[in-house]
Design an enzyme around this catalytic site. Structure first.
Site, PDB file in Angstrom:
ATOM      1  N   LYS B  78       0.911  -1.217  -0.079  1.00  0.00           N
ATOM      2  CA  LYS B  78      -0.008  -0.025  -0.113  1.00  0.00           C
ATOM      3  C   LYS B  78       0.831   1.220   0.033  1.00  0.00           C
ATOM      4  CE  LYS B  78      -4.201  -1.914   0.609  1.00  0.00           C
ATOM      5  NZ  LYS B  78      -5.266  -1.623  -0.209  1.00  0.00           N
ATOM      6  N   SER B 103      -9.033   1.338   8.296  1.00  0.00           N
ATOM      7  CA  SER B 103      -8.447   0.876   9.674  1.00  0.00           C
ATOM      8  C   SER B 103      -7.363  -0.095   9.206  1.00  0.00           C
ATOM      9  CB  SER B 103      -9.760   0.135  10.413  1.00  0.00           C
ATOM     10  OG  SER B 103     -10.316  -0.712   9.754  1.00  0.00           O
TER      11      SER B 103
END
Lengths: 340, 340
Positions: B78, B103
């Site tokens: 990511k 989250s």
């Protein structure tokens, strides 16, 4: 308990196979020997990577260089010593096979090194050894000989195999060829990072720390060697103080690879070349292991978290230095972990 | 449930920050764009290693090349998309900050990439998010804005931040800059191993598989791309069949990173460039994860065991081929593991 160990030691001595040693490990030609050992075992080992972590550097306050022997073939540095010990045998000796008694990493290392060299490996294991360990040896086609779960039974069974088969006995830590094979991990680390100030390794039977100390002495640039040891099995710490090989009073440590004690081949090397041994508590070992798992995303055994725990406990001593750490292995039961 | 998703999707669209896209992802100048993206983000990412394992090759019957994004900064691929998305903002936009609601790994990726670029990062998290995830964001100085634990509350809070602060909204998977950033993992893998026959990646929100597919199309040598998806959340599998974005009917998978659904930016890329999606059962995911932990000694998330499980399930399809696998991340709670 001491007397049992004493008699064990005598049996271990009886098991020794005379091997071709160099003329003495304080001779300068040992440097040449170590280079030859490294070249000889290269086809049988991985050159393992050295990993770094900015985050762990920040936590420790120094520059850490982790030599990842957990990525070694069969998952531990033991492959280096086992490969060298078998390669050092004559063709005739190899034909008769090798024998060791171990339920740990050395059993798998001997089995795998022997398989690669077409040598029969007899591995004496207690009958109640975990199935996962037996399976590991079987994976590499080692021949398991089961015995009762006492040190005496293991020794006696190994002697029997040695006599019956003429097999050469290989010791996990107290044999020159094994020690020199172990040296090659730190030699590679120093090839990659010649300016290390210090290298730390865990201390169990003494074969890894002795090999590391020789490597730092002959290939480092003023590189010191420090051992890490659990308080619970601090035989090496006490041995350095007393000047003779002390025994462990218990084996209550999570660092299951470090429950053994020093031997007459590695102790003199440790006395001569290891600067000191730092002891750590059990919770410090678990915390260090968890930090490496979580931050570096690699699986290491409890034993090899010990040197990192020693650095975290003594930050001032290592502040801003270039610190090598031998991560000795990664064979751990992932279904039974110490993280709460 | 579908209507909730529908209204969520509208809100997600409302959140979109217009970003500078190339002229269309089927244009050949996209190849040039991807190369530029890679060069641009290089200072902010690790070039992660590619690991191999003889033992896993034997088990799978093919040659596996694992691209270890679990070793990426903050522990997941990511970081690549987040870095590129922030680097693609104008100086003025950067001064107003960025906002995301996540989250998971994207929250940490945005926080870290923003920290490195001196950009404020507002991370909307449900108030009941695990402390370990909040701590991860705080480590990188992300500003956590807590909200109720409903998708609506997360969207509304993000919209509020976007409006109040003028912050740019970053989507974890459905934004061109994020997809192109993700492409760089497979680009590096193909630089190291140009002759891969196929690359597999897990399919969650679709950002990684879309980026991987673009990389294989523009930089591979006939390299196919196949997705891995849990049966329990097989929205992408069904979407490819139906030709429109399908939703998950539940989120009952251990692969917590794959519970999301595709978006309008990545789905067309997936339709055009992904050969197929292979679905696997939960126990197959856990077995594949355990194999990688035990044999490769590296820590991977359940999500990135999915493609390896797909290979093990379809050995004939991959027999003797050169197979790349993107190991997407390693952020897992080691105190709560699925191994029995």
């Amino acid at each position: 308990m001491f007397s049992v160990y004493k008699s064990l030691e005598e049996k271990v001595n009886a098991l020794k196979t005379p091997l071709k040693s160099p003329q003495g490990d304080n001779q300068d030609d040992l440097k040449q020997t170590l280079t030859e050992v490294h070249n000889k075992i290269k086809p049988f080992i991985h050159r393992t990577p050295v990993l770094t972590s900015e985050l762990l550097n920040e936590k420790a306050g120094c520059h850490l260089f982790f030599k990842c022997e957990n990525f070694q073939k069969m998952g531990a540095f033991k492959m280096r010593g086992a490969a060298n010990a078998i390669l050092s045998l004559s063709e005739e000796e190899r034909q008769r096979g090798v024998v060791t008694h171990s339920s740990g990493n050395f059993a798998q290392a001997v089995a795998l090194a022997a398989q690669k060299l077409n040598v029969r490996a007899y591995i004496v294991m207690p009958e109640n050894a975990p199935q996962v360990k037996k399976d590991g040896v079987k994976t590499y086609q080692g021949e398991i000989i089961e015995c009762e779960s006492t040190p005496e039974a293991r020794e006696e069974t190994a002697i029997k195999i040695k006599e019956e088969k003429g097999a050469s006995f290989l010791h996990p830590s107290n044999q020159d060829e094994v020690i020199y094979g172990n040296s090659t991990a730190a030699m590679e680390l120093l090839e990659d990072y010649p300016e290390l100030d210090v290298i730390l390794a865990p201390v169990g039977g003494g074969g890894l720390i002795a090999g590391t100390a020789l490597a730092a002495h002959y290939f480092g640039n003023g590189c010191k060697v420090i051992g890490g040891e659990p308080f619970e099995v601090d035989d090496a710490y006490r041995s350095l103080l007393s000047g003779k090989i002390e025994k462990n009073l218990n084996t209550n440590t999570i660092a299951d690879g470090l429950r053994t004690y020093l031997g007459d081949r590695n102790f003199p090397i440790i006395q001569r070349h290891v600067k000191k041994i730092i002891r750590v508590e059990e919770d410090e070992i678990i915390n260090a292991m968890k930090l490496i798992w979580e931050r570096m995303k690699i699986i290491i055994e409890p034993s090899c978290a010990v040197p990192f725990a020693a650095v975290l406990k003594n930050k001032e001593e290592f502040a801003t230095k270039n610190v090598g750490i031998i991560l000795s292995g990664g064979n751990v039961d992932v279904t039974n972990l110490p993280f709460g």
